[in-house]
Design a protein around this motif. Structure first.
Motif, PDB file in Angstrom:
ATOM      1  N   SER A 147       0.822  -1.202   0.000  1.00 59.00           N
ATOM      2  CA  SER A 147       0.000   0.000   0.000  1.00 59.00           C
ATOM      3  C   SER A 147       0.859   1.257   0.000  1.00 59.00           C
ATOM      4  O   SER A 147       2.087   1.199   0.110  1.00 59.00           O
ATOM      5  N   ALA A 148       0.182   2.395  -0.088  1.00 66.09           N
ATOM      6  CA  ALA A 148       0.847   3.672   0.137  1.00 66.09           C
ATOM      7  C   ALA A 148       1.227   3.778   1.614  1.00 66.09           C
ATOM      8  O   ALA A 148       0.819   2.964   2.443  1.00 66.09           O
ATOM      9  N   ARG A 149       1.989   4.812   1.951  1.00 60.72           N
ATOM     10  CA  ARG A 149       2.501   4.948   3.309  1.00 60.72           C
ATOM     11  C   ARG A 149       1.641   5.915   4.125  1.00 60.72           C
ATOM     12  O   ARG A 149       1.248   6.969   3.647  1.00 60.72           O
ATOM     13  N   ALA A 150       1.367   5.497   5.363  1.00 57.64           N
ATOM     14  CA  ALA A 150       0.786   6.403   6.348  1.00 57.64           C
ATOM     15  C   ALA A 150       1.914   6.921   7.235  1.00 57.64           C
ATOM     16  O   ALA A 150       2.957   6.272   7.369  1.00 57.64           O
ATOM     17  N   SER A 151       1.744   8.091   7.835  1.00 59.03           N
ATOM     18  CA  SER A 151       2.843   8.684   8.603  1.00 59.03           C
ATOM     19  C   SER A 151       2.334   9.266   9.906  1.00 59.03           C
ATOM     20  O   SER A 151       1.149   9.588  10.059  1.00 59.03           O
ATOM     21  N   THR A 152       3.240   9.366  10.839  1.00 58.98           N
ATOM     22  CA  THR A 152       3.004  10.060  12.101  1.00 58.98           C
ATOM     23  C   THR A 152       4.326  10.654  12.561  1.00 58.98           C
ATOM     24  O   THR A 152       5.401  10.116  12.264  1.00 58.98           O
ATOM     25  N   ALA A 153       4.245  11.766  13.229  1.00 57.03           N
ATOM     26  CA  ALA A 153       5.442  12.445  13.748  1.00 57.03           C
ATOM     27  C   ALA A 153       5.187  12.801  15.203  1.00 57.03           C
ATOM     28  O   ALA A 153       4.127  13.341  15.541  1.00 57.03           O
ATOM     29  N   PHE A 154       6.166  12.487  16.066  1.00 55.48           N
ATOM     30  CA  PHE A 154       6.026  12.785  17.489  1.00 55.48           C
ATOM     31  C   PHE A 154       7.411  13.104  18.046  1.00 55.48           C
ATOM     32  O   PHE A 154       8.433  13.024  17.344  1.00 55.48           O
ATOM     33  N   THR A 155       7.435  13.464  19.305  1.00 52.67           N
ATOM     34  CA  THR A 155       8.688  13.869  19.941  1.00 52.67           C
ATOM     35  C   THR A 155       8.945  12.989  21.155  1.00 52.67           C
ATOM     36  O   THR A 155       8.044  12.743  21.960  1.00 52.67           O
TER      37      THR A 155
END
Length: 809
Positions: free
Chosen positions: A455-463
Motif C-alpha cells: 500500500s501507500a505509506r501512512a505517517s506520524t510524527a512525534f517527539t
C-alpha cells in the motif's frame, strides 16, 4: 391338348397329310374344324376380376375351337397387361403369353390349338382410372373370332387417419401459436392424394391439399389462451371417402420470467477473497422449467461455491447447474467466493458473467455481467503514537487500524524497518520497535502488504522527551472553583484537606475532593483526613489544598490515579445550535462521543434515525482530526468508529427540514453500540420545527442558543459588557450607601474573615444586598459558596460590594 403344328414338314403332301390327320382325329374323337366354330369365353374368377386404381385384376379366357393359329390378347382400357399364363389342366400343355405394345397386348404365339385352353390375364389398373367395368378381347387368328373379357375397377378402402407429430400428445409449452405438423397419404389429386382438414378446439384450423409428399403443417392465426387445447385432423380421398380423425391434446403454459442479478464486491485485493452473489429469480406468472445456471468468473479463482447455502462443485459452473423448476416468485442464490491470484497488479479487470436458461421462460437465456477490478491496499491508519504528540517512552508501541486481516504491516523510520506485525481479524495492528529512538523528533511511516501488493505509506510524527519526576499527589495546580483547589498530578488523586478551624478539643474532617485526572486517567477519590484540634489558622491554605468541601477541577500531572478505567455507557454530548429548525433550512447538531475510558481499543457503531420529513444531509465524524466514513440515508445514518483508550469522536450532523413535509417536531433516536456491551448508550433528541417563522425569529433563536464553547473568542466582548454592568452597579450602590470597605478575596476563594474586608465573594449575601435570584444567582451545586463552620463570617450590617457568588469563573 395342345398340338404344335409345323407346316414345313409336309408342304408338298399337304393334302395327303391333312386327309390322314383328319381320319386319325375322327378315329380318336378330336375334331379340328376347318373354320371357326365358336367364340372365346371368359371363365368367372371371383374377386380377382376386380381391382382398385393402382392395383391389379386377373381375368381368365378359354378357347372353344381347335385349329392352327395365332393367339392374341388385348388389355381393357386404363389397364396394362403385366402377365398372361396358361392355366394348368389335365391333358393340356403349359404355355406363356408375352406382353407387347407396352402391355396393351399379349402374344401367346402361333400353334395348333386344341379346345378349352385357358389363359389367366393379369392387368395393372391405372391409378387415375375411374371406377367401373372395362373390357378387353382374346382371339385365335384365323379360326377363333375375338371375344370380350372384362375387369371391374372398384374404389379403394377409405384412407387411414392422418398423423399429428407436433405438438405431441401431452406436450406443455409456452408457445401460443405452435406449428401443427403431421403426415397424410401422398399423391396427386386425381390419383391417391388426399385432402387434409384440421381443427383446434372444434374450430377450423387449416386445409391441406393433396401433395406428392406426405408431410403437412399449419399454424393458428391467433394466439391460443393459456390452458389445454385439442387438435383434430382427417383426410379425404378423391372418391369422397373420409378417414377417421387423428387427435392430439397439448397445453399452453403461462410464461416464466427469468431475472439474473449480481451483487457484492467490485474491488479486489490480490489474494484476498471476496464474495459475489448471483440471484436467479422467476418474475413471471408461470413455472420456470428446466432451469440451467452457468457462471464464468473471467479468470478469477473460485475456491467455494454455494447454491442456497449448499456447497456445490465449482468445476461444474461452466457446464451449468441444473436447478430444475422454479415456481413463480421463487429464487435461488449462487454464492461465489472469488479471488484474484496473488501478485495480480492493481487495476486488473475481471468480468463475472452469469447466464440462466429455461424451457418455459419468455426470454431465454438471460445473463448478467459485472466487472471486478483489483486495487492496492489502502494506507493503514496510525493511531499511536499520535501525530504531533510527545512521549517519554523511547520505544513506544506503534498501533493502528484500517488494515486487511492477515496483511503484513511494516513500520519504517525513513527506509529503515522499525518493526513488523501481522494484522488481526479486527483489522488492527500493533508492534514495538526493536530499538529505542533518540531523543527529539521522530517520523514514522507504515504500509500494509497483502497478496504481494504494498500500500501507500501512512505517517506520524512525534517527539521523544526526557521523563521528569511528578510532584507528590495533591501538590500543584491553580486554585479551583468554588473554594476547592486543582487536584495534583494523579497519584492519590484529591487535594490535601487541611484541618479547618474548630472548637478546641474536638476532631474535624477536611473533605478535599479534587479531580486528579492526570495523564494516568484516574479520578481521585475523597482524600479526607482526620486531624487533632488546632487553633484557627489565619494563613491561607497552601496551593493544592482544600479548605473544606471544595471541588478541585484542575489538571494533574503524570501519574495514575485510583479507578483508572470506566466500563460504563459511553458519553454522548450532542446539541443543536438553534432551538427551532425553519423548514427549507438546515441546522447542525454538534458534539462529542466519549472519551473511551475502558482502557482498551473499542469499535462502536453510531446510528440514528429521524422523523419522516427531516433529512440527514451529511454526517462528519473525526477522531484525532482523522475523518471516518459514514453511511447516510435519507432518514438514517450509521458510522463505524474505532476508539483507542482516551480517544473521543467529534461529530457534526447536518439536518434539513423539508419545506413541505417537515413535521412539527423532529425526533431523533440516537444509539451507540460497542463491542464492549457495557459501553452501549442511547438518547432521544427532540427539536421543534418553526413552521411559518421569519428570519428574524430564527436569528433570535441562534443568539439565545449561542454555544460559547464553539466560539470561545466571542466570550471576550460578552464578559466586557458584564463587567461594565457590574461596575455601574457598584458605583450606584456606593453613591447611595456611602463608602464601603475594600473587598479582598483569598487566593483560593475562601478563608477566615477579616474585619477590614468585605464578605467573601463565595459567601451568599443576605439582607437587602443579597445576590440576584435570576440567571446570575449564586450556584447551589458543587460550586456553591461554602457555609457552615468552614466558611467566613458575614456581617449582615455591612453592605456587600463584591459581585455575586459564582461569578469567579
Amino acid at each position: 391338348m395342345r398340338v404344335e403344328h409345323t407346316p414345313t414338314r409336309a408342304r408338298r403332301v399337304r393334302g395327303t397329310v391333312a386327309a390322314a390327320l383328319g381320319a386319325l382325329l375322327v378315329a380318336t374323337g378330336v375334331l379340328v374344324p376347318a373354320t371357326s366354330a365358336s367364340a372365346m369365353v371368359q371363365v368367372p374368377n371371383g374377386p380377382a376380376d376386380e381391382g382398385t386404381p393402382g392395383g391389379t385384376a386377373t381375368a381368365i379366357v378359354q378357347n372353344k375351337s381347335a385349329g392352327t393359329g395365332t393367339w392374341t390378347i388385348t388389355a381393357p382400357p386404363n389397364t396394362t397387361i403385366t402377365a398372361a399364363q396358361s392355366v394348368p389342366a389335365p391333358g393340356l400343355g403349359l404355355f406363356t403369353c408375352t406382353p407387347t405394345s407396352g402391355g396393351q397386348q399379349a402374344a401367346c404365339g402361333t400353334s395348333t390349338w386344341g379346345i378349352d385352353n385357358q389363359v389367366a390375364i393379369t392387368v395393372t389398373i391405372d391409378p387415375a382410372s375411374p371406377l367401373g367395368t372395362f373390357s378387353g378381347s382374346s382371339r385365335i387368328d384365323p379360326f377363333e373370332a375375338a371375344a370380350p373379357y372384362s375387369i371391374t375397377v372398384v374404389a379403394p378402402p377409405a384412407p387411414a387417419a392422418p398423423t399429428i407429430t407436433a405438438p405431441p400428445a401431452g406436450d406443455e409449452s409456452i408457445a401460443t401459436q405452435p406449428t401443427i405438423t403431421g403426415t397424410k397419404v401422398a399423391g396427386a389429386a386425381d390419383t391417391t392424394g388426399t385432402t387434409l382438414a384440421a381443427t383446434i378446439d372444434g374450430e377450423p384450423l387449416c386445409t391441406v391439399d393433396p401433395a406428392t409428399t406426405p408431410d403437412w403443417s399449419c399454424t393458428p392465426t391467433e394466439q391460443l389462451a393459456v390452458g389445454q387445447h385439442t387438435v383434430s385432423a382427417t383426410q379425404t380421398d378423391r372418391f369422397g371417402q373420409v378417414s377417421p380423425a387423428a387427435t392430439s391434446t397439448f397445453t399452453v403454459l403461462a410464461p416464466a420470467g427469468l431475472s439474473v442479478t449480481q451483487a457484492g464486491a467490485t474491488q479486489l485485493y490480490a489474494g484476498f477473497p471476496a464474495i459475489r452473489t448471483v440471484t436467479l429469480a422467476n418474475t413471471g406468472e408461470g413455472e420456470a422449467r428446466g432451469v440451467l445456471l452457468t457462471a464464468d468468473t473471467g479468470g478469477l479463482q473460485v475456491p467455494v461455491c454455494e447454491v442456497d447455502g449448499a456447497t456445490i462443485d465449482c468445476a461444474g459452473l461452466a457446464a451449468g447447474v441444473d436447478l430444475g423448476t422454479i415456481a413463480p416468485g421463487d429464487r435461488h442464490v449462487l454464492r461465489l467466493m472469488v479471488a484474484a491470484r496473488s501478485g495480480t497488479v492493481p487495476a486488473s479487470a475481471f468480468t463475472v458473467t452469469a447466464r440462466a436458461s429455461s424451457t418455459t421462460a419468455a426470454v431465454s437465456p438471460v445473463e448478467s455481467g459485472s466487472t471486478l477490478r483489483t486495487i492496492a491496499p489502502g494506507a493503514p491508519v496510525i493511531t499511536a503514537p499520535g501525530n504531533r504528540t510527545s512521549t517519554t517512552d523511547r520505544a513506544p508501541e506503534v498501533r493502528g487500524r484500517g488494515v486487511i486481516p492477515n496483511a503484513v504491516v511494516t513500520v519504517r523510520q525513513g527506509e529503515t524497518v522499525v518493526c513488523t506485525a501481522t494484522a488481526t481479524r479486527a483489522t488492527s495492528f500493533a508492534c514495538t520497535p526493536e530499538r529505542a529512538f533518540a531523543l527529539g523528533a521522530v517520523a514514522l511511516t507504515a504500509t500494509q502488504t497483502y497478496g504481494g501488493v504494498e500500500s501507500a505509506r501512512a505517517s506520524t510524527a512525534f517527539t521523544v522527551t526526557v521523563a521528569t519526576p511528578a510532584p507528590p499527589g495533591g501538590a500543584g495546580g491553580l486554585p479551583g472553583t468554588g473554594g476547592g483547589s486543582t487536584g495534583g498530578s494523579g497519584g492519590v488523586g484529591g487535594g490535601t484537606a487541611p484541618t479547618a478551624p474548630s472548637t478546641p478539643g474536638s476532631l474535624s474532617t477536611g473533605a478535599g475532593s479534587g479531580s486528579g485526572a492526570g495523564q494516568g486517567g484516574g479520578s481521585g477519590d475523597t482524600g479526607g483526613s482526620t486531624g487533632p484540634s488546632s487553633p484557627p489558622s489565619t494563613a491561607p491554605p497552601a496551593p493544592g489544598e482544600s479548605a473544606g468541601n471544595g471541588n478541585g477541577n484542575g489538571t494533574g500531572g503524570a501519574g495514575a490515579g485510583s479507578g483508572g478505567t470506566d466500563d460504563g455507557p459511553l458519553a454522548m454530548d450532542l446539541r443543536f445550535g438553534t432551538q427551532r429548525i425553519v423548514p427549507g433550512t438546515a441546522a447542525d447538531m454538534r458534539g462529542t462521543l466519549g472519551p473511551n475510558a475502558s482502557g482498551a481499543t473499542v469499535a462502536i457503531t453510531f446510528e440514528a434515525r429521524i422523523t419522516t420529513g427531516m433529512v440527514y444531509r451529511n454526517v462528519n465524524v473525526e477522531v484525532d482530526d482523522s475523518p471516518l466514513d459514514c453511511t447516510v440515508a435519507t432518514s438514517s445514518f450509521s458510522c463505524m468508529i474505532p476508539l483507542d483508550p482516551g480517544q473521543q469522536a467529534d461529530v457534526d450532523v447536518r439536518v434539513y427540514a423539508d419545506p413541505v413535509n417537515a413535521p412539527d417536531t423532529a425526533v431523533q433516536q440516537i444509539s451507540l453500540a460497542s463491542n464492549r456491551a457495557s459501553q452501549s448508550n442511547a438518547m432521544t433528541v427532540t427539536t421543534a420545527v418553526a413552521k411559518g417563522e421569519t428570519e428574524a425569529s430564527q436569528l433570535a433563536d441562534q443568539i439565545t442558543t449561542f454555544n460559547a464553547t464553539e466560539f470561545p473568542g466571542a466570550m471576550v466582548p460578552l464578559l466586557a459588557m458584564l463587567l461594565f454592568a457590574l461596575a455601574a452597579t457598584v458605583v450606584g450602590r456606593r453613591a447611595t450607601s456611602g463608602p464601603a470597605a475594600a473587598a479582598t478575596a483569598s487566593p483560593t476563594g475562601s478563608g477566615p474573615s477579616d474585619p477590614s474586608r468585605a464578605s467573601s465573594p463565595t459567601a451568599a449575601p443576605t439582607g437587602p444586598s443579597a445576590a440576584p435570584t435570576g440567571p446570575s444567582a449564586a450556584p447551589s451545586g458543587p460550586t456553591a459558596a461554602p457555609n457552615g463552620p468552614s466558611g467566613p463570617a458575614t456581617d449582615p450590617s455591612r453592605p456587600t460590594t463584591d459581585p455575586p457568588s459564582g461569578s469567579n469563573r
